[in-house]
Design a protein around this motif. Structure first.
Motif, PDB file in Angstrom:
ATOM      1  N   VAL A 178      -5.020  -4.520  -2.038  1.00 28.22           N
ATOM      2  CA  VAL A 178      -4.459  -3.216  -1.680  1.00 28.22           C
ATOM      3  C   VAL A 178      -4.753  -2.184  -2.774  1.00 28.22           C
ATOM      4  O   VAL A 178      -5.130  -1.043  -2.485  1.00 28.22           O
ATOM      5  CB  VAL A 178      -2.938  -3.365  -1.424  1.00 28.22           C
ATOM      6  N   ARG A 179      -4.597  -2.588  -4.021  1.00 26.58           N
ATOM      7  CA  ARG A 179      -4.885  -1.663  -5.137  1.00 26.58           C
ATOM      8  C   ARG A 179      -6.358  -1.256  -5.132  1.00 26.58           C
ATOM      9  O   ARG A 179      -6.698  -0.100  -5.385  1.00 26.58           O
ATOM     10  CB  ARG A 179      -4.521  -2.316  -6.472  1.00 26.58           C
ATOM     11  N   SER A 180      -7.227  -2.201  -4.848  1.00 24.70           N
ATOM     12  CA  SER A 180      -8.662  -1.924  -4.793  1.00 24.70           C
ATOM     13  C   SER A 180      -8.965  -0.959  -3.639  1.00 24.70           C
ATOM     14  O   SER A 180      -9.726  -0.005  -3.788  1.00 24.70           O
ATOM     15  CB  SER A 180      -9.410  -3.244  -4.635  1.00 24.70           C
TER      16      SER A 180
ATOM     17  N   ARG B 154       0.079   9.153  -0.393  1.00 30.08           N
ATOM     18  CA  ARG B 154      -1.322   9.589  -0.318  1.00 30.08           C
ATOM     19  C   ARG B 154      -2.095   8.910   0.805  1.00 30.08           C
ATOM     20  O   ARG B 154      -3.221   9.300   1.104  1.00 30.08           O
ATOM     21  CB  ARG B 154      -2.025   9.340  -1.654  1.00 30.08           C
ATOM     22  N   VAL B 155      -1.505   7.892   1.411  1.00 35.36           N
ATOM     23  CA  VAL B 155      -2.131   7.172   2.513  1.00 35.36           C
ATOM     24  C   VAL B 155      -1.069   6.934   3.581  1.00 35.36           C
ATOM     25  O   VAL B 155       0.065   6.585   3.257  1.00 35.36           O
ATOM     26  CB  VAL B 155      -2.702   5.802   2.041  1.00 35.36           C
ATOM     27  N   ALA B 156      -1.431   7.152   4.842  1.00 40.09           N
ATOM     28  CA  ALA B 156      -0.527   6.810   5.949  1.00 40.09           C
ATOM     29  C   ALA B 156      -0.747   5.336   6.264  1.00 40.09           C
ATOM     30  O   ALA B 156      -1.882   4.894   6.434  1.00 40.09           O
ATOM     31  CB  ALA B 156      -0.826   7.671   7.165  1.00 40.09           C
ATOM     32  N   VAL B 157       0.346   4.585   6.319  1.00 41.35           N
ATOM     33  CA  VAL B 157       0.231   3.127   6.449  1.00 41.35           C
ATOM     34  C   VAL B 157       1.000   2.639   7.669  1.00 41.35           C
ATOM     35  O   VAL B 157       2.143   3.045   7.901  1.00 41.35           O
ATOM     36  CB  VAL B 157       0.808   2.420   5.195  1.00 41.35           C
ATOM     37  N   ARG B 158       0.365   1.752   8.442  1.00 43.11           N
ATOM     38  CA  ARG B 158       1.035   1.110   9.572  1.00 43.11           C
ATOM     39  C   ARG B 158       0.679  -0.366   9.567  1.00 43.11           C
ATOM     40  O   ARG B 158      -0.324  -0.754   8.992  1.00 43.11           O
ATOM     41  CB  ARG B 158       0.536   1.706  10.890  1.00 43.11           C
ATOM     42  N   SER B 159       1.504  -1.144  10.258  1.00 41.81           N
ATOM     43  CA  SER B 159       1.155  -2.548  10.471  1.00 41.81           C
ATOM     44  C   SER B 159       1.553  -2.924  11.888  1.00 41.81           C
ATOM     45  O   SER B 159       2.413  -2.285  12.489  1.00 41.81           O
ATOM     46  CB  SER B 159       1.864  -3.459   9.455  1.00 41.81           C
ATOM     47  N   ALA B 160       0.894  -3.958  12.400  1.00 43.38           N
ATOM     48  CA  ALA B 160       1.177  -4.406  13.767  1.00 43.38           C
ATOM     49  C   ALA B 160       0.700  -5.839  13.928  1.00 43.38           C
ATOM     50  O   ALA B 160      -0.021  -6.358  13.085  1.00 43.38           O
ATOM     51  CB  ALA B 160       0.474  -3.501  14.779  1.00 43.38           C
ATOM     52  N   GLY B 161       1.119  -6.453  15.033  1.00 48.05           N
ATOM     53  CA  GLY B 161       0.705  -7.826  15.325  1.00 48.05           C
ATOM     54  C   GLY B 161       0.241  -7.965  16.756  1.00 48.05           C
ATOM     55  O   GLY B 161       0.735  -7.267  17.642  1.00 48.05           O
ATOM     56  N   SER B 162      -0.707  -8.853  16.973  1.00 48.15           N
ATOM     57  CA  SER B 162      -1.192  -9.079  18.336  1.00 48.15           C
ATOM     58  C   SER B 162      -0.133  -9.816  19.161  1.00 48.15           C
ATOM     59  O   SER B 162      -0.033  -9.631  20.368  1.00 48.15           O
ATOM     60  CB  SER B 162      -2.509  -9.860  18.316  1.00 48.15           C
TER      61      SER B 162
ATOM     62  N   LEU C  72       0.832  -1.199   0.000  1.00 50.32           N
ATOM     63  CA  LEU C  72       0.000   0.000   0.000  1.00 50.32           C
ATOM     64  C   LEU C  72       0.874   1.258   0.000  1.00 50.32           C
ATOM     65  O   LEU C  72       0.623   2.188  -0.757  1.00 50.32           O
ATOM     66  CB  LEU C  72      -0.962   0.015   1.193  1.00 50.32           C
ATOM     67  N   ALA C  73       1.914   1.270   0.808  1.00 52.03           N
ATOM     68  CA  ALA C  73       2.819   2.428   0.837  1.00 52.03           C
ATOM     69  C   ALA C  73       3.441   2.644  -0.542  1.00 52.03           C
ATOM     70  O   ALA C  73       3.547   3.778  -1.026  1.00 52.03           O
ATOM     71  CB  ALA C  73       3.896   2.228   1.903  1.00 52.03           C
ATOM     72  N   HIS C  74       3.814   1.546  -1.196  1.00 55.01           N
ATOM     73  CA  HIS C  74       4.427   1.612  -2.528  1.00 55.01           C
ATOM     74  C   HIS C  74       3.458   2.217  -3.554  1.00 55.01           C
ATOM     75  O   HIS C  74       3.809   3.136  -4.294  1.00 55.01           O
ATOM     76  CB  HIS C  74       4.850   0.204  -2.950  1.00 55.01           C
ATOM     77  N   HIS C  75       2.236   1.713  -3.580  1.00 53.30           N
ATOM     78  CA  HIS C  75       1.255   2.177  -4.564  1.00 53.30           C
ATOM     79  C   HIS C  75       0.717   3.567  -4.230  1.00 53.30           C
ATOM     80  O   HIS C  75       0.416   4.350  -5.131  1.00 53.30           O
ATOM     81  CB  HIS C  75       0.094   1.194  -4.686  1.00 53.30           C
ATOM     82  N   ALA C  76       0.569   3.879  -2.945  1.00 53.74           N
ATOM     83  CA  ALA C  76      -0.037   5.149  -2.528  1.00 53.74           C
ATOM     84  C   ALA C  76       0.913   6.327  -2.692  1.00 53.74           C
ATOM     85  O   ALA C  76       0.477   7.457  -2.853  1.00 53.74           O
ATOM     86  CB  ALA C  76      -0.503   5.048  -1.079  1.00 53.74           C
ATOM     87  N   GLN C  77       2.208   6.069  -2.616  1.00 55.98           N
ATOM     88  CA  GLN C  77       3.215   7.118  -2.774  1.00 55.98           C
ATOM     89  C   GLN C  77       2.894   8.353  -1.931  1.00 55.98           C
ATOM     90  O   GLN C  77       2.834   9.465  -2.432  1.00 55.98           O
ATOM     91  CB  GLN C  77       3.364   7.489  -4.251  1.00 55.98           C
TER      92      GLN C  77
END
Length: 135
Positions: free
Chosen positions: A124-126, A32-40, A25-30
């Motif tokens: 992600v593209r969708s 335009r979107v703030a992106v984070r990831s995490a795990g439980s 998502l970060a790659h495609h959004a360039q």
């Protein structure tokens, strides 16, 4: 929603699916979107086979590391996408939740992970087209 939509990807170990989704998502959004990831229950490192299949797309996730899911990261997000973490993912009213049913790449070969990566890329593209419509 803020001018820049914020998306949080959550899986159990934050070593595979959520890392791939965030990087794609970060790659495609360039920007335009703030992106984070995490795990439980974060793993100690990103799955090396995930690093390998992302490199094939020219996306380097080798410097990424699994992060613990926090209440703050969920509260700061406009969209929370869970990937097989079940009840371990906190739910807050007013947030948009999507649950993506994806195979867990843990212990899988690069060959087995490629279709998961490609499935995530399509989703992600969708999502990006929906969050940041191009006019």
């Amino acid at each position: 929603m803020s001018s820049t939509p914020e998306v949080l990807f959550v899986c159990v170990h934050n070593a595979g699916r959520s890392q791939m989704a965030a990087a794609l998502l970060a790659h495609h959004a360039q920007g335009r979107v703030a992106v984070r990831s995490a795990g439980s229950t974060p793993a100690s490192e990103v799955n090396p086979a995930v690093v390998e299949v992302m490199n094939e797309l020219g996306i380097d996730v080798s410097q990424e590391f699994p992060k613990k899911l926090t209440t703050e990261s969920v509260e700061a997000s406009d969209v929370v996408i869970t990937m097989g973490c079940g009840d371990a993912c906190p739910v807050f009213p007013g947030k948009r939740y999507l649950d993506w049913q994806l195979d867990d790449p843990a212990g899988q070969s690069a060959e087995a992970i490629r279709p998961i990566r490609d499935d995530i890329d399509t989703r992600v593209r969708s999502l990006l087209a929906e969050l940041v419509p191009t006019t």
